[in-house]
Design a protein around this motif. Structure first.
Motif, short mmCIF file in Angstrom:
data_model
loop_
_atom_site.label_atom_id
_atom_site.label_comp_id
_atom_site.label_asym_id
_atom_site.label_seq_id
_atom_site.Cartn_x
_atom_site.Cartn_y
_atom_site.Cartn_z
N LEU A 23 48.62 36.44 29.82
CA LEU A 23 47.28 35.89 29.72
C LEU A 23 46.55 36.08 31.04
O LEU A 23 47.13 36.43 32.05
N GLU A 24 45.25 35.83 30.99
CA GLU A 24 44.41 36.01 32.18
C GLU A 24 43.50 34.79 32.31
O GLU A 24 43.03 34.25 31.32
N THR A 25 43.30 34.37 33.54
CA THR A 25 42.34 33.31 33.83
C THR A 25 41.66 33.63 35.16
O THR A 25 42.12 34.48 35.91
N GLN A 26 40.57 32.95 35.41
CA GLN A 26 39.89 33.15 36.68
C GLN A 26 40.56 32.28 37.75
O GLN A 26 41.00 31.17 37.47
N VAL A 27 40.61 32.80 38.94
CA VAL A 27 41.27 32.11 40.05
C VAL A 27 40.65 30.74 40.32
O VAL A 27 41.33 29.83 40.80
N VAL A 28 39.38 30.56 39.99
CA VAL A 28 38.71 29.28 40.24
C VAL A 28 39.09 28.22 39.22
O VAL A 28 38.78 27.04 39.41
N GLY A 44 51.55 37.90 37.79
CA GLY A 44 51.95 39.29 37.84
C GLY A 44 51.00 40.13 38.66
O GLY A 44 51.40 41.10 39.30
N SER A 45 49.72 39.74 38.64
CA SER A 45 48.75 40.48 39.44
C SER A 45 47.44 39.70 39.55
O SER A 45 47.19 38.77 38.79
N VAL A 46 46.63 40.13 40.50
CA VAL A 46 45.28 39.59 40.70
C VAL A 46 44.35 40.78 40.74
O VAL A 46 44.60 41.75 41.46
N ASP A 47 43.29 40.73 39.95
CA ASP A 47 42.32 41.83 39.88
C ASP A 47 41.02 41.38 40.53
O ASP A 47 40.36 40.46 40.06
N ASN A 48 40.66 42.03 41.63
CA ASN A 48 39.43 41.70 42.35
C ASN A 48 38.18 42.32 41.73
O ASN A 48 37.07 41.94 42.10
N MET A 49 38.35 43.27 40.81
CA MET A 49 37.22 44.02 40.29
C MET A 49 36.87 43.74 38.82
O MET A 49 35.85 44.21 38.34
N LEU A 50 37.68 42.99 38.11
CA LEU A 50 37.47 42.80 36.68
C LEU A 50 36.08 42.28 36.36
O LEU A 50 35.45 42.71 35.40
N ALA A 61 40.38 37.74 38.76
CA ALA A 61 41.17 37.50 37.55
C ALA A 61 42.65 37.41 37.93
O ALA A 61 43.15 38.24 38.69
N VAL A 62 43.32 36.39 37.41
CA VAL A 62 44.75 36.21 37.64
C VAL A 62 45.47 36.48 36.32
O VAL A 62 45.11 35.90 35.30
#
Length: 68
Positions: A23-28, A44-50, A61-62
């Motif tokens: 799943l994905e959620t926002q870091v905030v 598993g990862s953090v996406d700075n550009m999503l 995105a986390v």
């Protein structure tokens, strides 16, 4: 309530021989991040550009994973 729903979803997934959840959620979204961590998910990862081209451009995105 959320933990009970997650357990039920896991039971259904195991019946279908699935290997886990992604799943994905926002870091905030700290409440969601704490909930997923408490329930055994790992980052598993953090996406700075999503969200780069959206009104949420400053958010990250986390991606969380739970293997079973």
């Amino acid at each position: 309530m959320g933990t009970a729903l997650l357990k039920r979803a896991k039971g259904c997934a195991l019946e279908k021989e699935m290997k886990g959840f992604t799943l994905e959620t926002q870091v905030v979204n700290l409440l969601a991040c704490r909930f997923y961590s408490k329930n055994g998910f790992t980052i598993g990862s953090v996406d700075n550009m999503l969200y780069a081209n959206s009104k949420y451009a400053n958010e990250k995105a986390v991606f969380w994973y739970l293997k079973f």
